[in-house]
Design an enzyme around this catalytic site. Structure first.
Site, PDB file in Angstrom:
ATOM      1  N   SER A  73     -11.326  78.094  26.178  1.00 21.01           N
ATOM      2  CA  SER A  73     -11.423  79.518  25.828  1.00 21.01           C
ATOM      3  C   SER A  73     -11.981  79.788  24.444  1.00 21.01           C
ATOM      4  O   SER A  73     -12.276  80.943  24.134  1.00 21.01           O
ATOM      5  CB  SER A  73     -10.056  80.174  25.927  1.00 21.01           C
ATOM      6  N   LYS A  76     -15.105  81.693  24.480  1.00 26.04           N
ATOM      7  CA  LYS A  76     -15.145  83.161  24.644  1.00 26.04           C
ATOM      8  C   LYS A  76     -15.618  83.836  23.365  1.00 26.04           C
ATOM      9  O   LYS A  76     -16.197  84.917  23.399  1.00 26.04           O
ATOM     10  CB  LYS A  76     -13.760  83.681  25.070  1.00 26.04           C
ATOM     11  N   TYR A 198     -19.125  81.154  33.483  1.00 29.07           N
ATOM     12  CA  TYR A 198     -17.781  81.058  32.908  1.00 29.07           C
ATOM     13  C   TYR A 198     -17.256  79.606  32.932  1.00 29.07           C
ATOM     14  O   TYR A 198     -16.748  79.095  31.934  1.00 29.07           O
ATOM     15  CB  TYR A 198     -16.821  82.018  33.630  1.00 29.07           C
ATOM     16  N   TYR A 250      -4.191  84.610  23.011  1.00 30.28           N
ATOM     17  CA  TYR A 250      -3.536  85.152  24.205  1.00 30.28           C
ATOM     18  C   TYR A 250      -2.312  85.963  23.784  1.00 30.28           C
ATOM     19  O   TYR A 250      -2.370  86.725  22.820  1.00 30.28           O
ATOM     20  CB  TYR A 250      -3.120  84.045  25.195  1.00 30.28           C
ATOM     21  N   VAL A 268      -7.257  76.110  26.038  1.00 35.61           N
ATOM     22  CA  VAL A 268      -6.282  75.202  26.646  1.00 35.61           C
ATOM     23  C   VAL A 268      -6.694  73.729  26.576  1.00 35.61           C
ATOM     24  O   VAL A 268      -5.933  72.852  26.970  1.00 35.61           O
ATOM     25  CB  VAL A 268      -5.938  75.580  28.117  1.00 35.61           C
TER      26      VAL A 268
HETATM   27  N1  GLU Z   1     -10.971  77.210  31.930  1.00 34.12           N
HETATM   28  C1  GLU Z   1      -9.744  77.843  31.644  1.00 34.12           C
HETATM   29  C2  GLU Z   1      -9.388  78.847  32.714  1.00 34.12           C
HETATM   30  O1  GLU Z   1     -10.148  79.702  33.015  1.00 34.12           O
HETATM   31  C3  GLU Z   1      -9.798  78.477  30.291  1.00 34.12           C
HETATM   32  C4  GLU Z   1      -8.472  78.809  29.858  1.00 34.12           C
HETATM   33  C5  GLU Z   1      -8.259  78.848  28.392  1.00 34.12           C
HETATM   34  O2  GLU Z   1      -8.675  78.020  27.588  1.00 34.12           O
HETATM   35  O3  GLU Z   1      -7.567  79.817  28.078  1.00 34.12           O
HETATM   36  O4  GLU Z   1      -8.351  78.804  33.276  1.00 34.12           O
END
Ligand code: GLU
Length: 314
Positions: A73, A76, A198, A250, A268
């Site tokens: 993430s 992002k 994504y 988050y 994550v």
């Molecule tokens: N590839 C992970 C998902 O979409 C990313 C999650 C993350 O790092 O928050 O579940």
């Protein structure tokens, strides 16, 4: 009587991160490596790297700072920056900018909020940004990779196809999020194409040296110090840092701001990147996560970093 100002010695960042590395390394034992994506479950939980890039461009590091990991993430941050630099404030027609208070892959809020994700740093928001990139770029994966390579100054940064495929095979929630938003007309391209962007962005790999360097443009108010190019204008850079502070970890963003006091983004894969404008950026990687999906050792290391150095944004 004259008072002489004592000159304060400059902080020895190399010494500081080595100290913090040794103090916090054992904390990885308290967490759990992400196992919902098989390719991530195989990562060695004992890896731990820290890197700092100062405003002057000096790199300091400790531990496994050269080991590439899945940024997940954290990507992002880069996809949003790319889309925001093209679209400016019209991006807010498709996304909100409030903390979600829910987990990174939650579906709940989307129902009451008519398919508009709370912010670009939860999965739903990043999926909308991927949809925007499909409209903005001829070859979004190519544009994204060269964008990150330029920011990090490392042309070895790349996608890990095994991780991307593992994400696709297990990405049921992300498919659900994308289809749900499409039902509200907030996804314009075919879901498969959007999620291909994504899943690939999540599967980008780099080490903490490159990750710390890649947010130096936010230390420099939107300008990439490696080539002098404007990535975001000062107002956009301000807004992005505000988003990182309020939504970058988050549903642990408030606690991270409270404990650490830096705008940041986590993933994550166990990576966290954070910065202090005009001072430095810092990246950490330790794959063992807490129940919110954030790296335990990295959070503690960054808390000690701002405490011991006396530097934060507050
Ligand atoms: N590839 C992970 C998902 O979409 C990313 C999650 C993350 O790092 O928050 O579940």
């Amino acid at each position: 009587m004259t008072h002489q100002l004592e000159s304060i010695p400059p902080i020895d960042y190399q010494q500081l991160i080595e100290t913090i590395y040794h103090e916090t390394k054992h904390l990885a034992q308290l967490g759990k490596v992400a196992d919902y994506i098989p390719a991530l479950a195989r990562v060695n939980p004992d890896l731990f790297g820290l890197s700092v890039v100062t405003q002057e461009g000096k790199l300091h590091y400790a531990g496994d700072h050269e080991v590439p990991f899945s940024i997940q993430s954290v990507s992002k941050l880069f996809t949003f920056t790319l889309a925001f630099s093209h679209l400016g404030s019209s991006i807010w027609n498709r996304l909100d900018r409030e903390p979600s208070g829910t987990s990174f892959n939650s579906l709940i809020q989307l129902e009451y909020e008519h398919g508009i994700p709370r912010n670009p740093f939860i999965n739903a928001g990043a999926i909308v940004v991927a949809d925007l990139l499909l409209d903005l770029c001829k070859d979004p994966l190519e544009s994204l990779l060269s964008f990150i390579q330029e920011l990090s100054g490392n042309n070895q940064v790349n996608y890990n196809e095994d991780v991307a495929e593992s994400e696709r095979l297990t990405g049921h929630r992300n498919f659900a999020l994308a289809h749900f938003m499409k039902s509200f007309r907030n996804i314009h391209n075919p879901v498969e194409k959007v999620l291909d962007i994504y899943f690939h962005q999540c599967a980008i790999e780099m080490n903490t040296d490159s990750l710390a360097q890649s947010v130096s443009f936010l230390v420099h108010n939107g300008i990439n110090p490696l080539n002098g190019k404007t990535v975001l204008n000062p107002s956009q850079a301000k807004r992005l840092k505000a988003l990182m502070l309020t939504t970058g970890l988050y549903n642990e963003s408030g606690d991270f701001a409270f404990r650490v006091g830096m705008p940041a983004k986590s993933g994550v894969g166990g990576g966290i990147v954070a910065l202090i404008p005009d001072v430095l950026s810092i990246a950490g990687f330790s794959p063992a996560l807490n129940e919110k999906g954030n790296s335990i050792a990295c959070i503690e290391a960054m808390e000690r970093f701002t405490t011991y150095s006396g530097k934060s944004i507050f």
